[in-house]
Design a protein around this motif. Structure first.
Motif, PDB file in Angstrom:
ATOM      1  N   LEU A  67     102.288  11.179 -18.844  1.00 25.56           N
ATOM      2  CA  LEU A  67     102.201   9.793 -18.373  1.00 25.56           C
ATOM      3  C   LEU A  67     102.003   8.896 -19.599  1.00 25.56           C
ATOM      4  CD1 LEU A  67      99.930  10.408 -15.245  1.00 25.56           C
ATOM      5  CD2 LEU A  67     102.335   9.714 -15.215  1.00 25.56           C
ATOM      6  N   TYR A  68     103.066   8.704 -20.344  1.00 20.79           N
ATOM      7  CA  TYR A  68     102.962   8.075 -21.656  1.00 20.79           C
ATOM      8  C   TYR A  68     102.609   6.586 -21.587  1.00 20.79           C
ATOM      9  CZ  TYR A  68     105.299  12.428 -22.768  1.00 20.79           C
ATOM     10  OH  TYR A  68     105.615  13.747 -22.868  1.00 20.79           O
ATOM     11  N   ALA A  69     103.134   5.900 -20.588  1.00 18.52           N
ATOM     12  CA  ALA A  69     102.783   4.487 -20.458  1.00 18.52           C
ATOM     13  C   ALA A  69     101.303   4.339 -20.137  1.00 18.52           C
ATOM     14  CB  ALA A  69     103.631   3.812 -19.384  1.00 18.52           C
ATOM     15  N   ASP A  70     100.799   5.210 -19.266  1.00 14.55           N
ATOM     16  CA  ASP A  70      99.380   5.151 -18.935  1.00 14.55           C
ATOM     17  C   ASP A  70      98.518   5.513 -20.144  1.00 14.55           C
ATOM     18  OD1 ASP A  70      99.466   4.224 -16.377  1.00 14.55           O
ATOM     19  OD2 ASP A  70      99.428   6.185 -15.427  1.00 14.55           O
ATOM     20  N   ALA A  71      98.980   6.443 -20.977  1.00 13.57           N
ATOM     21  CA  ALA A  71      98.238   6.795 -22.187  1.00 13.57           C
ATOM     22  C   ALA A  71      98.211   5.612 -23.153  1.00 13.57           C
ATOM     23  CB  ALA A  71      98.872   8.016 -22.859  1.00 13.57           C
ATOM     24  N   GLY A  72      99.367   4.993 -23.370  1.00 15.23           N
ATOM     25  CA  GLY A  72      99.426   3.820 -24.243  1.00 15.23           C
ATOM     26  C   GLY A  72      98.638   2.660 -23.672  1.00 15.23           C
ATOM     27  N   LEU A  73      98.610   2.577 -22.347  1.00 13.90           N
ATOM     28  CA  LEU A  73      97.873   1.515 -21.678  1.00 13.90           C
ATOM     29  C   LEU A  73      96.389   1.570 -22.035  1.00 13.90           C
ATOM     30  CD1 LEU A  73      97.709  -0.734 -19.510  1.00 13.90           C
ATOM     31  CD2 LEU A  73      97.507   1.077 -17.800  1.00 13.90           C
ATOM     32  N   GLN A  74      95.858   2.766 -22.227  1.00 15.25           N
ATOM     33  CA  GLN A  74      94.438   2.899 -22.546  1.00 15.25           C
ATOM     34  C   GLN A  74      94.094   2.228 -23.884  1.00 15.25           C
ATOM     35  OE1 GLN A  74      92.649   4.193 -19.982  1.00 15.25           O
ATOM     36  NE2 GLN A  74      94.698   4.378 -19.083  1.00 15.25           N
ATOM     37  N   ILE A  75      95.021   2.260 -24.831  1.00  8.61           N
ATOM     38  CA  ILE A  75      94.794   1.594 -26.118  1.00  8.61           C
ATOM     39  C   ILE A  75      94.714   0.087 -25.923  1.00  8.61           C
ATOM     40  CG2 ILE A  75      95.747   1.196 -28.426  1.00  8.61           C
ATOM     41  CD1 ILE A  75      97.073   3.956 -28.207  1.00  8.61           C
ATOM     42  N   VAL A  76      95.594  -0.428 -25.076  1.00 12.81           N
ATOM     43  CA  VAL A  76      95.555  -1.861 -24.757  1.00 12.81           C
ATOM     44  C   VAL A  76      94.261  -2.191 -24.017  1.00 12.81           C
ATOM     45  CG1 VAL A  76      96.750  -3.746 -23.599  1.00 12.81           C
ATOM     46  CG2 VAL A  76      98.072  -1.899 -24.627  1.00 12.81           C
ATOM     47  N   PHE A  77      93.834  -1.288 -23.125  1.00 14.10           N
ATOM     48  CA  PHE A  77      92.583  -1.492 -22.391  1.00 14.10           C
ATOM     49  C   PHE A  77      91.395  -1.614 -23.355  1.00 14.10           C
ATOM     50  CE2 PHE A  77      93.850   0.609 -18.101  1.00 14.10           C
ATOM     51  CZ  PHE A  77      94.310  -0.620 -17.648  1.00 14.10           C
ATOM     52  N   ILE A  78      91.390  -0.793 -24.397  1.00 12.00           N
ATOM     53  CA  ILE A  78      90.299  -0.842 -25.369  1.00 12.00           C
ATOM     54  C   ILE A  78      90.270  -2.218 -26.045  1.00 12.00           C
ATOM     55  CG2 ILE A  78      89.462   0.081 -27.569  1.00 12.00           C
ATOM     56  CD1 ILE A  78      90.475   2.831 -26.616  1.00 12.00           C
TER      57      ILE A  78
END
Length: 217
Positions: A67-78
């Protein structure tokens, strides 16, 4: 000791749910995520550091599951968590350091909807062409909804809870499909907490409006 040596224990199975091993990463993501949403519903500042820890756990989990978009999303969340942490303590304006709950303006809705549609389309194409994701559209849609909801949370927009609710309705079957059963269960809990948060923030907004009306008299 390499980074892989440090992270490997977190990826080891802890329990088995429906014949599927559940890793330490997923369990820790479950616990920190539930605590974070509960704190947001109570407008407690500690939700931000707890949320950052949750994002780190989910980066590992989602990368492993494709789930690469969700993984990258976590960086944006931080990044958004740092912004939200600051706005909650400094965004109240003159005479108040705390940021109050408020409704989303029409202009904000227009920008959020435009950004959400554009983001979903762009991410769907990117994931379909550049990764081995088996669910590019749904991964992209939940990413766009989550980003919009997190921005609203940073600004204490009461309608941000509706965006989270919409995202959770998609996340629950999506994670079950990817055999992330504990995470799917977590999002059932998130959905419940979102309803609680929506109620609490609406009550807070009603009280604030009543106080402002009394002052204006």
């Amino acid at each position: 000791m390499s980074l892989a040596d440090i992270l490997d224990p977190l990826q080891q199975p802890l329990v088995t749910v429906l014949d599927t091993p559940v890793s330490w990463t997923e369990v820790l993501g479950f616990g920190s995520g539930a605590l974070c949403v509960w704190l947001v519903a109570r407008q407690h500042l500690a939700n931000w550091p707890i949320g950052i820890a949750n994002n780190l756990f989910f980066i590992l989990l989602f990368t492993q599951s494709g789930l690469y978009a969700d993984a990258g999303l976590q960086i944006v969340f931080i990044t958004l968590a740092v912004y939200g942490w600051w706005t909650w303590t400094h965004g109240g304006g003159p005479g108040s350091s705390a940021l109050p709950v408020r409704s989303t303006t029409r202009t904000e809705w227009a920008w959020l909807c435009a950004a959400g549609v554009a983001g979903t389309l762009a991410l769907t194409v990117l994931l379909d062409r550049a990764t081995d994701s088996t669910v590019p559209f749904w991964d992209a849609l939940t990413t766009a909804l989550s980003l919009a909801a997190t921005y609203g949370q940073c600004r204490k927009l009461v309608e941000s809870w509706w965006l989270w609710i919409a995202a959770d309705v998609v996340y629950i079957p999506l994670y079950a499909y990817k055999e992330l059963y504990l995470t799917s269960l977590l999002y059932v809990g998130f959905l419940t907490l979102c309803l609680v948060g929506l109620r609490n923030w609406k009550l807070d907004l009603t009280v604030r409006r009543r106080e402002l009306a009394e002052v204006a008299r």
